[in-house]
Design an enzyme around this catalytic site. Structure first.
Site: not given
Ligand SMILES: *Cc1c(COP(=O)(O)O)cnc(C)c1O
Length: 361
Positions: A101, A171, A195
């Site tokens: 990521w 993030d 998530k």
């Molecule tokens: C799932 C995830 C993303 C991407 O998320 P989207 O909503 O699919 O764009 C980005 N960063 C992390 C850490 C993730 O787990």
């Protein structure tokens, strides 16, 4: 019967939330129409929007220095929006490349301006993180980007770098509201909902107000944080269903006893699973450095790939889904998000024990 759902995202949601969404789907709150059929300018939706924002503020213990934005585009859009808003020609920001990521964020940062890599986990195949004290912003850096939890690699920062006057951007897509974190240490934090917060379709951005002011001007409206902050995330049509679901998840956290209680259960779940891995080192192996093992996404290997396939297939036959590791790394991954009951982890560890002993361990 509901499955034991170990998917990494979209992922398990609290059953009472799903039931309430079902019950309200056709007739929201006795209004004679569904919320998804209701204008986002109505007072009914207004209450939902504010409930979601208030719930986030409450559980994250946010001060008035921060705005909360509810956006579209997934966490992925933030990889581009952040450098667009904060980096002008000739400027740069720092990044810790901790896994898949952070690498995506790096690529988008480089698409806008120059990224400076403070640490790259490539040498360890992304199984470790730098210690927070060693992460220092470079001279002239506009911000430092990190991923608090690498969903694919199974790594998590247990404490965060102190970057002084240079704001830290994080993030938090796969561990937001899974544990108590002082949000005051971040300039900006973002998370896709799918998530720990709700269904896919809404992205939460927490941003310090003074940074919104500093943001670059002249961007297309949707791409500017200022637009969304000025309009209370109602510049355009927000994903109303997802935001409603998110507000119900906030209520569910309250019903659990708040974030402290949710964190306590998450710690127990992670301890159970890592305990089982550690007790059987000849059969299960977690590649991640013990200091940085994620409590949300637990990755592990078996002695061979054939055994891994057999393990995952056997688990599915016993109602456990979503255990296949990400296609880029293989192995097994169990995601233990907030809504996963501890009983599901007990079912998994019971299965691991019998699988190992069935293979002579
Ligand atoms: C799932 C995830 C993303 C991407 O998320 P989207 O909503 O699919 O764009 C980005 N960063 C992390 C850490 C993730 O787990």
């Amino acid at each position: 019967m509901r499955k034991h759902n170990f998917y990494a995202g979209p992922s398990t949601l609290p059953l009472p939330v799903l039931e309430e969404l079902r019950d309200q789907m056709v007739d929201y709150d006795g209004k004679g129409l569904s919320l998804v059929e209701t204008s986002h300018r109505s007072k009914e939706y207004d209450a939902v929007h504010n409930a979601a924002l208030d719930g986030l503020r409450k559980h994250l213990e946010l001060s008035d220095d921060y705005d909360v934005l509810l956006l579209g585009g997934g966490a992925t859009l933030q990889f581009g929006m952040i450098p667009m808003n904060f980096l002008s020609e000739g400027e740069h920001a720092d990044i810790v490349v901790s896994g898949s990521w952070a690498k995506k964020a790096l690529d988008d940062m480089n698409a806008i301006a120059a990224a400076n890599i403070l640490f790259d986990g490539a040498d360890s195949a992304y199984t470790t993180l730098p210690s927070p004290e060693t992460v220092k912003p470079s001279s002239g850096s506009r911000y430092v980007h990190i991923a608090s939890n690498e969903t694919i690699g199974g790594l998590q920062w247990k404490s965060f770098p102190k970057t002084g006057d240079v704001p830290l951007f994080v993030d938090m897509s796969s561990d937001i509201l899974s544990r108590k974190v002082d949000m005051g240490q971040f300039g900006l934090a973002f998370a896709g909902a799918q998530k720990n917060l709700g269904p896919a379709g809404v992205t939460v951005v927490i941003i310090r107000k003074d940074l919104i002011e500093q943001g670059r001007k002249g961007l297309p409206a949707y791409l500017s944080y200022r637009t969304h902050a000025d309009k209370g995330s109602l510049y355009n049509t927000p994903p109303v269903f997802c935001i409603h679901a998110l507000s119900l998840v906030m209520n569910w956290i309250t019903d659990q006893g708040g974030l402290g209680a949710v964190e306590g259960t998450n710690d127990k779940k992670a301890a159970l699973l890592y305990g089982m891995i550690n007790e059987n080192p000849d059969f299960f192996r977690c590649p991640v450095h013990p200091a940085h093992r994620s409590s949300m996404n637990v990755v592990f290997r078996l002695p061979t790939e054939d055994l891994e396939s057999e393990f995952i297939k056997g688990a599915a036959a016993e109602g456990m889904v979503g255990l296949k590791g990400h296609r880029s790394v293989g192995g097994v991954r169990a995601s233990l998000y907030n809504a996963l009951p501890i009983e599901s982890v007990e079912t998994l560890t019971g299965y691991m024990k019998s699988f190992a002993s069935g293979h002579g361990v």
